[in-house]
Design a protein around this motif. Structure first.
Motif, PDB file in Angstrom:
ATOM      1  N   SER A  11       0.839  -1.203   0.000  1.00 24.50           N
ATOM      2  CA  SER A  11       0.000   0.000   0.000  1.00 24.50           C
ATOM      3  C   SER A  11       0.875   1.254   0.000  1.00 24.50           C
ATOM      4  N   VAL A  45      -1.073   0.783 -13.607  1.00 27.41           N
ATOM      5  CA  VAL A  45      -0.517   0.673 -12.257  1.00 27.41           C
ATOM      6  C   VAL A  45      -1.547   1.157 -11.236  1.00 27.41           C
ATOM      7  N   THR A  46      -2.246   2.232 -11.569  1.00 26.03           N
ATOM      8  CA  THR A  46      -3.289   2.751 -10.676  1.00 26.03           C
ATOM      9  C   THR A  46      -4.404   1.732 -10.486  1.00 26.03           C
ATOM     10  N   VAL A  75       7.706   0.310  -9.712  1.00 24.32           N
ATOM     11  CA  VAL A  75       6.755  -0.674 -10.233  1.00 24.32           C
ATOM     12  C   VAL A  75       7.366  -2.076 -10.193  1.00 24.32           C
ATOM     13  N   PHE A 130       2.307   1.756  -3.503  1.00 24.74           N
ATOM     14  CA  PHE A 130       1.337   2.336  -4.439  1.00 24.74           C
ATOM     15  C   PHE A 130       1.152   3.833  -4.173  1.00 24.74           C
ATOM     16  N   LYS A 131       1.151   4.238  -2.915  1.00 25.88           N
ATOM     17  CA  LYS A 131       1.045   5.672  -2.583  1.00 25.88           C
ATOM     18  C   LYS A 131       2.272   6.421  -3.087  1.00 25.88           C
ATOM     19  N   GLY A 133      -3.345  -1.045  -8.267  1.00 27.33           N
ATOM     20  CA  GLY A 133      -3.416  -0.606  -6.876  1.00 27.33           C
ATOM     21  C   GLY A 133      -4.836  -0.672  -6.335  1.00 27.33           C
ATOM     22  N   GLU A 134      -5.804  -0.302  -7.160  1.00 29.75           N
ATOM     23  CA  GLU A 134      -7.209  -0.366  -6.748  1.00 29.75           C
ATOM     24  C   GLU A 134      -7.667  -1.806  -6.566  1.00 29.75           C
ATOM     25  N   GLU A 189      -6.115  -2.996  -3.330  1.00 32.90           N
ATOM     26  CA  GLU A 189      -6.788  -2.383  -2.176  1.00 32.90           C
ATOM     27  C   GLU A 189      -8.112  -3.096  -1.879  1.00 32.90           C
ATOM     28  N   ILE A 194       6.968  -3.201  -6.679  1.00 32.04           N
ATOM     29  CA  ILE A 194       5.564  -3.535  -6.421  1.00 32.04           C
ATOM     30  C   ILE A 194       5.230  -4.902  -7.005  1.00 32.04           C
ATOM     31  N   CYS A 195       5.573  -5.102  -8.259  1.00 30.56           N
ATOM     32  CA  CYS A 195       5.227  -6.356  -8.942  1.00 30.56           C
ATOM     33  C   CYS A 195       5.934  -7.547  -8.311  1.00 30.56           C
ATOM     34  N   TYR A 224       4.051   5.570  -5.623  1.00 26.86           N
ATOM     35  CA  TYR A 224       3.923   5.640  -7.083  1.00 26.86           C
ATOM     36  C   TYR A 224       2.980   6.784  -7.483  1.00 26.86           C
TER      37      TYR A 224
END
Length: 184
Positions: free
Chosen positions: A43, A128-129, A66, A46-47, A132-133, A136, A69-70, A49
């Protein structure tokens, strides 16, 4: 003595209090602690990013984040699918675990698309957004629905031992992905 319990566990549970619906971190078994910790870490990524996008950061900086993240998501989904979900299947309704697996498949598909792209390509930031959603939403369902049901039904599953297995497997996966110890 009710205050001594909350006082002794307050600092250790502050990060995961909302996720555990009233359970303190000391009462959470290792398997759940690990998953919740991963959720918090990704989380934050993602913030970070979103801030890079807002600040119109260089593509290389975005791509490095990224990649992190991945990598983290791939290791996390693997330990859930290989170790946690099979244990959960024994304790809670199948459809809840099945839905989580389908959500993982959608996230993995999006991760593959993102990894095949360059940061300056059209839709990169949007993908990417959206990832993240997705994550979440998935995290909310796990922490508010699945984890409490699994913990309530615990039976004879040793979630501390499972957590140790998950930690070892995560380290192994991160090493295979070249992120040896970078994220935990």
């Amino acid at each position: 003595m009710p205050t001594s319990k909350s006082t002794s566990s307050k600092s250790s549970s502050s990060k995961s209090a909302s996720a555990s619906q009233g359970k303190t971190a000391t009462s959470q078994p290792e398997a759940v602690k690990l998953l919740v910790k991963d959720h918090r870490e990704v989380s934050k990524l993602f913030k970070a990013y979103a801030k890079l996008v807002k600040d119109e950061a260089e593509g290389t900086e975005k791509q490095a984040l990224v990649t992190e993240i991945c990598t983290m998501l791939k290791a996390h989904t693997a330990i859930e699918e290989e170790l946690f979900y099979p244990a959960a299947r024994e304790l809670i309704e199948q459809d809840m675990v099945d839905e989580a697996v389908v959500e993982h498949a959608s996230a993995k598909d999006l991760i593959s698309q993102i990894e095949a792209m360059q940061p300056d390509e059209e839709l990169y930031d949007a993908k990417v957004t959206v990832l993240g959603e997705y994550i979440e939403h998935h995290v909310k369902e796990e922490e508010e629905e699945m984890f409490p049901k699994v913990l309530k039904a615990r039976s004879d599953v040793d979630f501390d031992e499972l957590g140790e297995q998950m930690t070892a497997r995560k380290e192994e996966l991160l090493g295979e992905m070249g992120a040896d110890g970078a994220m935990h």
